[in-house]
Design an enzyme around this catalytic site. Structure first.
Site, PDB file in Angstrom:
ATOM      1  N   ASP A  14     -14.266   9.360   2.669  1.00  0.00           N
ATOM      2  CA  ASP A  14     -13.170  10.261   2.330  1.00  0.00           C
ATOM      3  C   ASP A  14     -13.438  11.613   2.984  1.00  0.00           C
ATOM      4  O   ASP A  14     -14.498  12.218   2.761  1.00  0.00           O
ATOM      5  CB  ASP A  14     -13.099  10.393   0.801  1.00  0.00           C
ATOM      6  CG  ASP A  14     -11.729  10.850   0.340  1.00  0.00           C
ATOM      7  OD1 ASP A  14     -10.865  11.112   1.213  1.00  0.00           O
ATOM      8  OD2 ASP A  14     -11.519  10.952  -0.878  1.00  0.00           O
ATOM      9  N   ASP A 109      -6.649  10.294   5.600  1.00  0.00           N
ATOM     10  CA  ASP A 109      -7.977  10.906   5.543  1.00  0.00           C
ATOM     11  C   ASP A 109      -8.992  10.114   4.725  1.00  0.00           C
ATOM     12  O   ASP A 109     -10.006  10.648   4.309  1.00  0.00           O
ATOM     13  CB  ASP A 109      -7.871  12.331   4.999  1.00  0.00           C
ATOM     14  CG  ASP A 109      -7.371  12.357   3.564  1.00  0.00           C
ATOM     15  OD1 ASP A 109      -6.870  11.326   3.090  1.00  0.00           O
ATOM     16  OD2 ASP A 109      -7.476  13.412   2.923  1.00  0.00           O
ATOM     17  N   GLU A 110      -8.726   8.870   4.462  1.00  0.00           N
ATOM     18  CA  GLU A 110      -9.736   8.076   3.755  1.00  0.00           C
ATOM     19  C   GLU A 110      -9.652   6.624   4.197  1.00  0.00           C
ATOM     20  O   GLU A 110      -8.595   6.168   4.632  1.00  0.00           O
ATOM     21  CB  GLU A 110      -9.563   8.171   2.233  1.00  0.00           C
ATOM     22  CG  GLU A 110      -8.230   7.646   1.770  1.00  0.00           C
ATOM     23  CD  GLU A 110      -8.129   7.547   0.246  1.00  0.00           C
ATOM     24  OE1 GLU A 110      -9.128   7.182  -0.400  1.00  0.00           O
ATOM     25  OE2 GLU A 110      -7.041   7.811  -0.276  1.00  0.00           O
TER      26      GLU A 110
END
Lengths: 421, 383
Positions: A14, A109-110
């Site tokens: 993450d 974003d993860e």
């Protein structure tokens, strides 16, 4: 030497305060300051992301920008740059692919990585996580946190606990022990409603939940109760946690919306906004290789009355002009002429993998459009989203709202609290 | 000084008596033209006009209008408007007896039949749009049966998506001794031609684009024992007089695609099939086609046509038909619905299926078509 064998090894990677960190790369003076990404302080709209410094004032994503400005007047407000995030998201993805072929970007974003069986190649989980962490920093200049576990759930929860800029490994067999002291609301998938119901049953910690009999939970919550029981032991159960990492999860719909800063009843402006939204939807359809059969218009008036109207095509499409054509017809048919509009949205759904029907009259037309649009997509990849568009959409030019849909995996929107990163 | 007040102008009048059956017949014939979802309220009304011994009814949606009439005992000549749908629904429920219709004040209309008594809210007749007038000269007589047959052979191929504007109708080409009708939706094209007719008043070539809605309306108007119809047009309107009924339609403007360019020229494979047998096989197999794409696969082999379909949800299915064929094997995909449309339009006779390759248009036509030269061109699907 015999490598130890771990049952399943899942990484949850993450990125730390992703949007803010990317903005900092472009403007280093933002570093360490309270930063709010999403728009101007007096603009209508919501916070896309807030820096750790801003969060200390209670600012969080999805909060109205004006509220954020009240809570943290000294914050620096910056526009989101979706094309930058996409670019960096691609970089992140590339780094991850060095470590496992099974990578699933859960959002921009993860990501989840299935690292099972990579010990011989990358070493033990903790070692490979540190290598990943270092490589991420050197390639993207961004910090990330990594959670490691035997399930996606454990990986996800442990990456949240590892934040910021940390690595946390929950050893196989220790899952229940790790989860027991955590609040039930920390379990991904447990929202406000479930949390309240659990609290009403005097279940506050995950450990309390684990002590309940599966049957009792099933009686109270149905199938969801069984999933909860599994989750309390750290198993992947229920919802999209059931999928294996790397399984392609086909999106059900792709949509883009725009809220106007000032409500407008200007037909030209509304239509060009719809053109722009149609382009964005079509672009994501092409990225994903989908053809959509149903096109839907969303229209919200000043007084918040909202209508959605859909049209099903005889032949599915992924082309800007064809989507806009339907949207325009729907708009003309349903818009109360001159009535101020607050929000417009364009959605495509009912996906197919291809438009198989060949054209009789203009056999090359479809191909020509596709070639043209492929070139456009290429320009946008290179120079940003607003580099090129159809003429009609120019007047409707607006910043694309920052969203967290995963790159190349359109529309899949896992419940995610952006403040946990 | 005493002022003389003008007496209120006598409001318009109308009073007629009409048989239920006669009225209902005309109401039924005109329902299709009445706009249901209109934003212009007057368009959901009929215009009733009584004079002599006739009641004439008019319905319009601005694009299309239909005017018809029936015998009536006219006690007071005049005109009124009545909500079309409501009137139709109500008259259907009335006993089979005489109905008396009378205009009241404020555009209300009284409808009496036996012991039933209703007052309906009409609108000012002056709001009803003016209608185009049948041109005084230049009408062309077309045999009703020919027109009906041509509409049945092409109407289904008209585009239903509004995006391709000029495809929203069929092209009718009149020549002094032939009539042709063509329709396409961009994926298939139906073309029918009939020679040996005589069209007085046509010189050279007269091309007319007939909108889909007019085609549909014409088709039902032609289901009568009328022998010939009168066709005429002016700059903006098409006129079809079918017995006592007059259909008018706004013309579609724009260029119909150059269909002659897509008629296949280099056909290399041709097989003969029984329409009924082919239709039954496709219908069976199509049960297992992908619900949305409706794709079926046709495979030509020596002596055998295999028709198959499959979908992940329902399974797979294959039918085979014995054919005379000894060329190279080939497979081609088609939308089952497109094929069925043609078979339905041609009936049970023998048909020819003509192909070039899997990427090129296929052609279907009746094997023996003396009266009509009928061909149907379908683009394949990628399979």
């Amino acid at each position: 030497m015999q490598m130890p064998h771990y049952p399943r090894t899942i990484f949850h990677v993450d990125m730390d305060a992703f949007f803010v960190s990317v903005e900092e790369l472009f403007d280093p003076s933002l570093k360490g300051k309270p930063v709010v990404v999403g728009g101007d302080r007096d603009e209508r709209g919501v916070v896309s992301a807030a820096s750790y410094a801003a969060r200390q004032f209670g600012v969080h994503s999805a909060m109205p920008l004006r509220t954020a400005a009240k809570l943290c007047p000294q914050a620096i407000f910056v526009d989101g740059h979706p094309e930058r995030y996409r670019e960096y998201s691609h970089k992140v993805h590339e780094v991850l692919e060095h470590f496992s072929p099974l990578v699933e970007m859960a959002s921009v974003d993860e990501a989840y990585l299935d690292m099972t069986g990579t010990e011989r190649l990358h070493g033990r989980p903790l070692k490979s996580a540190h290598r990943l962490h270092a490589e991420m920093k050197s390639v993207t200049q961004l910090n990330c946190s990594i959670g490691i576990g035997t399930s996606r759930l454990i990986a996800k929860v442990s990456s949240a606990k590892a934040k910021p800029n940390g690595v946390l490994w929950v050893l196989p067999g220790q899952e229940a022990k790790f989860l027991a002291p955590l609040a039930v609301g920390d379990i991904p998938g447990v929202g406000k409603v479930t949390e309240q119901k659990l609290h009403a049953m005097d279940i506050k910690k995950v450990g309390d939940l684990a002590r309940f009999d599966d049957r009792d939970l099933e009686d109270r919550f149905g199938k969801w109760g069984l999933a909860l029981a599994g989750k309390s032991r750290g198993e992947d159960a229920g919802g999209w946690f059931d999928n294996e990492v790397g399984d392609s999860v086909d999106a059900k719909s792709i949509s883009h919306e725009h809220t106007f800063n000032e409500d407008t009843g200007d037909a030209e402006r509304l239509l060009s906004t719809l053109m722009r939204l149609s382009e964005m939807v079509a672009r994501r359809l092409r990225e994903a290789g989908f053809f959509a059969r149903t096109i839907q218009l969303k229209l919200r008036y000043k007084d918040f009355t909202t209508l959605t109207r859909a049209h099903s095509l005889e032949h599915p499409t992924q082309m800007d002009n064809q989507i806009f054509e339907q949207i325009r017809n729907l708009f003309v048919a349903h818009w109360k002429k001159g009535a101020p509009v607050r929000l417009l949205g364009v959605q495509a759904s009912h996906f197919e993998r291809g438009s198989a029907q060949l054209d009789l009259l203009e056999p090359d037309q479809q191909q020509r459009w596709q070639n043209a649009l492929a070139a456009v997509d290429h320009l946008r990849d290179k120079f940003g989203e607003s580099a090129v568009g159809l003429a009609r959409g120019m007047k409707g030019g607006f910043r694309e709202r920052t969203h967290e849909n995963p790159v190349g995996l359109p529309g899949k929107m896992p419940a995610k609290d952006a403040n946990k990163d | 000084m005493p002022v003389e007040v003008a007496p209120a102008v006598a409001t318009s009048t109308m009073e007629i008596t009409v048989g239920k059956f006669e009225l209902l017949r005309e109401l039924t014939a005109t329902q299709g033209v009445v706009e249901r979802k209109t934003t212009i309220p007057i368009l959901s009304n009929y215009l009733f006009e009584a004079s002599g011994d006739k009641l004439s009814l008019t319905a319009t949606d601005l694009d299309l209008s239909l005017r018809t009439s029936c015998n009536a005992k006219v006690k007071k000549e005049g005109a009124c408007t009545i909500p079309a749908r409501k009137l139709y629904d109500y008259v259907k429920l009335l006993p089979d007896a005489d109905i008396t219709i009378r205009l009241l004040d404020n555009h209300w209309v009284s409808i009496r039949c036996g012991r039933s008594n209703t007052k309906m809210v009409g609108m000012a007749k002056s709001n009803f749009p003016g209608l185009p007038v049948f041109p005084s000269a230049g009408a062309i007589k077309i045999p009703a049966g020919v027109l009906r047959s041509m509409i049945a052979k092409t109407g289904f191929a008209i585009a239903s998506e509004e995006s391709r504007y000029t495809l929203n109708g069929a092209l009718m080409v009149l020549k002094p001794e032939s009539i042709t009708m063509v329709a396409t939706d961009g994926h298939r094209l139906a073309h029918v031609e009939r020679s040996g007719e005589k069209f007085d008043g046509v010189s050279g070539e007269m091309k007319t684009l007939i909108p889909k809605k007019a085609m549909d309306e014409l088709k039902s108007l032609l289901d009568s024992d009328i022998e010939t119809i009168d066709f005429a047009k002016d700059e903006s309107t098409l006129f079809f007089r079918v017995g006592p009924r007059l259909l008018t339609s706004r013309q579609l403007t724009g260029q119909f695609p150059n269909y002659e360019a897509v008629l296949p020229k280099d056909i290399t494979k041709s097989i003969a099939l029984h329409g009924e047998e082919l239709g039954a096989a496709i219908a069976r197999v199509a049960q297992f086609a992908d619900e949305r794409s409706r794709a079926v696969r046709l495979r030509l082999e020596k002596g055998d046509l295999k028709i198959s379909a499959s979908s992940t949800e329902t399974g797979e299915s294959e039918d085979s038909i014995e054919i005379v064929y000894d060329g190279d094997p080939m497979a081609i995909g088609f939308n089952a619905q497109y094929l069925m449309d043609f078979i339905k339009a041609t009936g049970s006779g023998e048909v020819k299926l003509e192909l070039k390759d899997a990427q090129s248009a296929g052609q279907l036509r009746p094997a023996d078509s003396e009266d009509y030269k009928y061909r149907y061109i379908v683009m394949p699907m990628r399979i």
